[in-house]
Motif scaffolding. Structure first.
Motif, PDB file in Angstrom:
ATOM      1  N   THR A 204       0.820  -1.200   0.000  1.00 18.09           N
ATOM      2  CA  THR A 204       0.000   0.000   0.000  1.00 18.09           C
ATOM      3  C   THR A 204       0.860   1.259   0.000  1.00 18.09           C
ATOM      4  O   THR A 204       1.849   1.344   0.727  1.00 18.09           O
ATOM      5  N   ALA A 205       0.479   2.253  -0.815  1.00 25.03           N
ATOM      6  CA  ALA A 205       1.095   3.571  -0.721  1.00 25.03           C
ATOM      7  C   ALA A 205       0.456   4.307   0.447  1.00 25.03           C
ATOM      8  O   ALA A 205      -0.739   4.148   0.703  1.00 25.03           O
ATOM      9  N   ILE A 206       1.249   5.111   1.160  1.00 25.90           N
ATOM     10  CA  ILE A 206       0.750   5.804   2.357  1.00 25.90           C
ATOM     11  C   ILE A 206       1.064   7.290   2.271  1.00 25.90           C
ATOM     12  O   ILE A 206       2.185   7.677   1.937  1.00 25.90           O
ATOM     13  N   ILE A 207       0.051   8.103   2.566  1.00 24.63           N
ATOM     14  CA  ILE A 207       0.267   9.529   2.840  1.00 24.63           C
ATOM     15  C   ILE A 207       0.016   9.705   4.328  1.00 24.63           C
ATOM     16  O   ILE A 207      -1.083   9.439   4.807  1.00 24.63           O
ATOM     17  N   ILE A 208       1.029  10.128   5.066  1.00 25.05           N
ATOM     18  CA  ILE A 208       0.874  10.328   6.505  1.00 25.05           C
ATOM     19  C   ILE A 208       0.990  11.815   6.812  1.00 25.05           C
ATOM     20  O   ILE A 208       1.947  12.469   6.409  1.00 25.05           O
ATOM     21  N   ILE A 209      -0.026  12.343   7.477  1.00 23.11           N
ATOM     22  CA  ILE A 209      -0.083  13.762   7.816  1.00 23.11           C
ATOM     23  C   ILE A 209       0.249  13.898   9.288  1.00 23.11           C
ATOM     24  O   ILE A 209      -0.356  13.229  10.136  1.00 23.11           O
ATOM     25  N   THR A 210       1.214  14.731   9.612  1.00 24.42           N
ATOM     26  CA  THR A 210       1.659  14.825  10.998  1.00 24.42           C
ATOM     27  C   THR A 210       2.384  16.142  11.234  1.00 24.42           C
ATOM     28  O   THR A 210       2.834  16.803  10.289  1.00 24.42           O
ATOM     29  N   HIS A 211       2.458  16.540  12.503  1.00 27.95           N
ATOM     30  CA  HIS A 211       3.342  17.648  12.882  1.00 27.95           C
ATOM     31  C   HIS A 211       4.540  17.111  13.658  1.00 27.95           C
ATOM     32  O   HIS A 211       5.379  17.877  14.120  1.00 27.95           O
ATOM     33  N   ASP A 212       4.616  15.795  13.776  1.00 27.53           N
ATOM     34  CA  ASP A 212       5.668  15.132  14.548  1.00 27.53           C
ATOM     35  C   ASP A 212       6.794  14.703  13.611  1.00 27.53           C
ATOM     36  O   ASP A 212       6.671  13.719  12.875  1.00 27.53           O
ATOM     37  N   LEU A 213       7.900  15.434  13.655  1.00 29.86           N
ATOM     38  CA  LEU A 213       9.010  15.127  12.749  1.00 29.86           C
ATOM     39  C   LEU A 213       9.707  13.826  13.119  1.00 29.86           C
ATOM     40  O   LEU A 213      10.379  13.223  12.287  1.00 29.86           O
ATOM     41  N   GLY A 214       9.535  13.367  14.354  1.00 33.20           N
ATOM     42  CA  GLY A 214      10.064  12.058  14.729  1.00 33.20           C
ATOM     43  C   GLY A 214       9.370  10.943  13.971  1.00 33.20           C
ATOM     44  O   GLY A 214      10.006   9.981  13.517  1.00 33.20           O
ATOM     45  N   VAL A 215       8.054  11.064  13.814  1.00 35.63           N
ATOM     46  CA  VAL A 215       7.289  10.099  13.018  1.00 35.63           C
ATOM     47  C   VAL A 215       7.757  10.119  11.567  1.00 35.63           C
ATOM     48  O   VAL A 215       7.924   9.078  10.926  1.00 35.63           O
ATOM     49  N   VAL A 216       8.013  11.309  11.051  1.00 37.64           N
ATOM     50  CA  VAL A 216       8.461  11.464   9.666  1.00 37.64           C
ATOM     51  C   VAL A 216       9.773  10.723   9.444  1.00 37.64           C
ATOM     52  O   VAL A 216       9.952  10.005   8.452  1.00 37.64           O
ATOM     53  N   SER A 217      10.717  10.891  10.377  1.00 38.42           N
ATOM     54  CA  SER A 217      12.032  10.271  10.213  1.00 38.42           C
ATOM     55  C   SER A 217      11.942   8.750  10.184  1.00 38.42           C
ATOM     56  O   SER A 217      12.767   8.083   9.559  1.00 38.42           O
ATOM     57  N   GLN A 218      10.930   8.180  10.855  1.00 32.39           N
ATOM     58  CA  GLN A 218      10.781   6.728  10.904  1.00 32.39           C
ATOM     59  C   GLN A 218      10.034   6.164   9.695  1.00 32.39           C
ATOM     60  O   GLN A 218      10.272   5.033   9.296  1.00 32.39           O
ATOM     61  N   MET A 219       9.110   6.947   9.138  1.00 35.61           N
ATOM     62  CA  MET A 219       8.151   6.397   8.191  1.00 35.61           C
ATOM     63  C   MET A 219       8.375   6.776   6.732  1.00 35.61           C
ATOM     64  O   MET A 219       8.105   5.987   5.832  1.00 35.61           O
ATOM     65  N   ALA A 220       8.836   7.995   6.480  1.00 31.16           N
ATOM     66  CA  ALA A 220       8.677   8.578   5.147  1.00 31.16           C
ATOM     67  C   ALA A 220       9.797   8.245   4.173  1.00 31.16           C
ATOM     68  O   ALA A 220      10.951   8.070   4.549  1.00 31.16           O
ATOM     69  N   ASP A 221       9.422   8.160   2.891  1.00 33.73           N
ATOM     70  CA  ASP A 221      10.380   8.153   1.785  1.00 33.73           C
ATOM     71  C   ASP A 221      10.561   9.572   1.251  1.00 33.73           C
ATOM     72  O   ASP A 221      11.660   9.964   0.866  1.00 33.73           O
ATOM     73  N   LYS A 222       9.454  10.315   1.240  1.00 32.36           N
ATOM     74  CA  LYS A 222       9.455  11.685   0.721  1.00 32.36           C
ATOM     75  C   LYS A 222       8.683  12.569   1.702  1.00 32.36           C
ATOM     76  O   LYS A 222       7.734  12.117   2.329  1.00 32.36           O
ATOM     77  N   VAL A 223       9.108  13.840   1.822  1.00 30.78           N
ATOM     78  CA  VAL A 223       8.488  14.766   2.766  1.00 30.78           C
ATOM     79  C   VAL A 223       8.029  16.019   2.032  1.00 30.78           C
ATOM     80  O   VAL A 223       8.786  16.602   1.242  1.00 30.78           O
ATOM     81  N   LEU A 224       6.784  16.430   2.303  1.00 31.13           N
ATOM     82  CA  LEU A 224       6.253  17.696   1.814  1.00 31.13           C
ATOM     83  C   LEU A 224       6.062  18.605   3.027  1.00 31.13           C
ATOM     84  O   LEU A 224       5.356  18.237   3.964  1.00 31.13           O
ATOM     85  N   VAL A 225       6.700  19.763   3.027  1.00 31.78           N
ATOM     86  CA  VAL A 225       6.550  20.724   4.116  1.00 31.78           C
ATOM     87  C   VAL A 225       5.534  21.776   3.672  1.00 31.78           C
ATOM     88  O   VAL A 225       5.737  22.440   2.652  1.00 31.78           O
ATOM     89  N   MET A 226       4.440  21.913   4.444  1.00 32.29           N
ATOM     90  CA  MET A 226       3.390  22.871   4.090  1.00 32.29           C
ATOM     91  C   MET A 226       3.411  24.067   5.026  1.00 32.29           C
ATOM     92  O   MET A 226       3.649  23.939   6.227  1.00 32.29           O
ATOM     93  N   TYR A 227       3.142  25.234   4.428  1.00 34.01           N
ATOM     94  CA  TYR A 227       2.988  26.459   5.209  1.00 34.01           C
ATOM     95  C   TYR A 227       1.961  27.337   4.510  1.00 34.01           C
ATOM     96  O   TYR A 227       2.053  27.555   3.301  1.00 34.01           O
ATOM     97  N   SER A 228       0.969  27.779   5.241  1.00 29.20           N
ATOM     98  CA  SER A 228      -0.108  28.653   4.751  1.00 29.20           C
ATOM     99  C   SER A 228      -0.716  28.146   3.441  1.00 29.20           C
ATOM    100  O   SER A 228      -0.900  28.901   2.494  1.00 29.20           O
ATOM    101  N   GLY A 229      -1.005  26.838   3.427  1.00 31.36           N
ATOM    102  CA  GLY A 229      -1.696  26.258   2.281  1.00 31.36           C
ATOM    103  C   GLY A 229      -0.820  25.885   1.104  1.00 31.36           C
ATOM    104  O   GLY A 229      -1.318  25.417   0.081  1.00 31.36           O
ATOM    105  N   ARG A 230       0.495  26.073   1.229  1.00 25.40           N
ATOM    106  CA  ARG A 230       1.408  25.795   0.118  1.00 25.40           C
ATOM    107  C   ARG A 230       2.470  24.782   0.535  1.00 25.40           C
ATOM    108  O   ARG A 230       2.813  24.674   1.709  1.00 25.40           O
ATOM    109  N   ILE A 231       3.021  24.098  -0.447  1.00 22.68           N
ATOM    110  CA  ILE A 231       4.215  23.288  -0.209  1.00 22.68           C
ATOM    111  C   ILE A 231       5.417  24.199  -0.386  1.00 22.68           C
ATOM    112  O   ILE A 231       5.624  24.769  -1.458  1.00 22.68           O
ATOM    113  N   VAL A 232       6.210  24.349   0.685  1.00 23.11           N
ATOM    114  CA  VAL A 232       7.356  25.251   0.628  1.00 23.11           C
ATOM    115  C   VAL A 232       8.674  24.496   0.502  1.00 23.11           C
ATOM    116  O   VAL A 232       9.705  25.110   0.209  1.00 23.11           O
ATOM    117  N   GLU A 233       8.635  23.179   0.750  1.00 24.48           N
ATOM    118  CA  GLU A 233       9.821  22.357   0.498  1.00 24.48           C
ATOM    119  C   GLU A 233       9.375  20.922   0.263  1.00 24.48           C
ATOM    120  O   GLU A 233       8.408  20.447   0.877  1.00 24.48           O
TER     121      GLU A 233
END
Length: 342
Positions: A204-233
């Motif tokens: 299964t492909a997964i999109i995980i939404i979180t504010h916990d960067l520790g979770v991101v480091s364990q789970m993600a292949d790719k990271v989208l950083v959002m700010y004010s409705g936009r992807i900034v990185e």
């Protein structure tokens, strides 16, 4: 598998039009885990609900963009067509399992209903499938617990039940909206391990939404950083954590609590408040809070530009200029006796 192109989600409110998602583009490949991170109010959940088409219309509307799932534009499908995709091909795990599970129905009945809604099988086979799913997500004595109500499960077990319901039809894409926020760290680790095991088993492909960067480091292949409705990185985990190219991402990382911090070191926060999405600031949306902002930032609205292989950032500073600014900032903080977290 999923391609979002220049998506804009706007919500009509008494205060005006909220630009909740403002020109977002990204892709998700089969079997990939993509994390979407950012402060509360950055548009993460609205983006997830937009993909599933769960934002009520009205007040939500989509003036621009496409959401292509295996080539089909979800924005163009009827509600009847969307019901065939929701749960069957794209499933979602919500943040609060107690508000997602019906308190007056047994867990087994809710699982069987999810299966029968999308799969052509008898009720007895659906019941067998439900028991199998509960076993897959680590519910002990699954057959007996089919007869229990949600309040008879712990928070972690309820989250496992939600994952079982989401997996009922072997979806190709699983969207998890803050799936571990209300759980303690031990249960959180178990849920994340469970999601990894499920991904390996079902592909299964997964999109995980979180504010916990520790979770991101364990789970993600790719990271989208959002700010004010936009992807900034947008980049790999290594790009985001070790080669961040946007001041907001860098500021998020600096605000993380650290295990190696000494008793006198304070937590470094991001000054100011997120912008009003009814009337965002001109130029770069982050400039009122950015430690590196210049007058040019008030006039130029930066777009995502290439910073490396599969790495983009929305900032007028080049990577060299950004690194120089960080070094100057570090020296300045060191002189003032501020703890250095970088």
């Amino acid at each position: 598998m999923l391609e979002v192109k220049n998506l804009k989600t706007q919500i009509d409110t008494d205060a005006g039009i909220v630009h909740a998602v403002d020109g977002v583009s990204f892709t998700v490949e089969a079997g990939q885990t993509v994390a979407i991170v950012g402060e509360s109010g950055s548009g993460k959940s609205v983006l997830a609900h937009s993909i599933m088409q769960l934002n009520p219309k009205p007040p939500a509307f989509y003036p621009e963009g496409e959401i292509l799932f295996e080539g089909k534009n979800l924005l163009k499908l009827s509600e009847k067509e969307l019901r065939k995709i929701r749960g069957n091909e794209i499933a979602m795990i919500f943040q609060d399992p107690m508000s997602s599970l019906n308190p007056v129905f047994k867990i087994g009945d809710q699982l069987v209903e999810a299966i029968l809604t999308h799969q052509k099988m008898s009720r007895s086979k659906a019941k067998d499938r439900a028991i199998e799913l509960l076993k897959d997500v680590g519910i002990p004595d699954a057959q007996a617990r089919m007869h229990d109500y949600p309040h008879q499960f712990s928070g972690g077990m309820r989250q496992r039940v939600l994952i079982a319901i989401a997996l009922a039809c072997n979806p190709k894409l699983l969207i998890a909206d803050e799936p571990t926020t209300a759980l303690d760290v031990t249960i959180q680790a178990q849920i994340l391990e469970l999601m990894r095991d499920i991904q390996k088993k079902y592909g299964t492909a997964i999109i995980i939404i979180t504010h916990d960067l520790g979770v991101v480091s364990q789970m993600a292949d790719k990271v989208l950083v959002m700010y004010s409705g936009r992807i900034v990185e947008n980049g790999s985990v290594n790009d985001i954590f070790y080669r961040s190219s946007m001041p907001y991402t860098w500021s998020l990382l600096r605000s993380l609590p650290r295990l190696d911090a000494t008793a006198h070191e304070r937590l470094i926060n991001i000054e100011g408040q997120p912008p009003n999405l009814v009337s965002p600031p001109k130029g770069c949306n982050f400039h009122p809070r950015c430690p590196f902002a210049t007058e040019k930032c008030l006039a130029v609205d930066p777009q995502l530009t290439v910073r490396g292989e599969d790495h983009w950032a929305a900032c007028i500073l080049s990577q060299q200029e950004f690194d120089e600014k960080k070094e100057q900032f570090r020296i300045s903080e060191d002189k003032r006796g501020v703890p250095i977290h970088d």
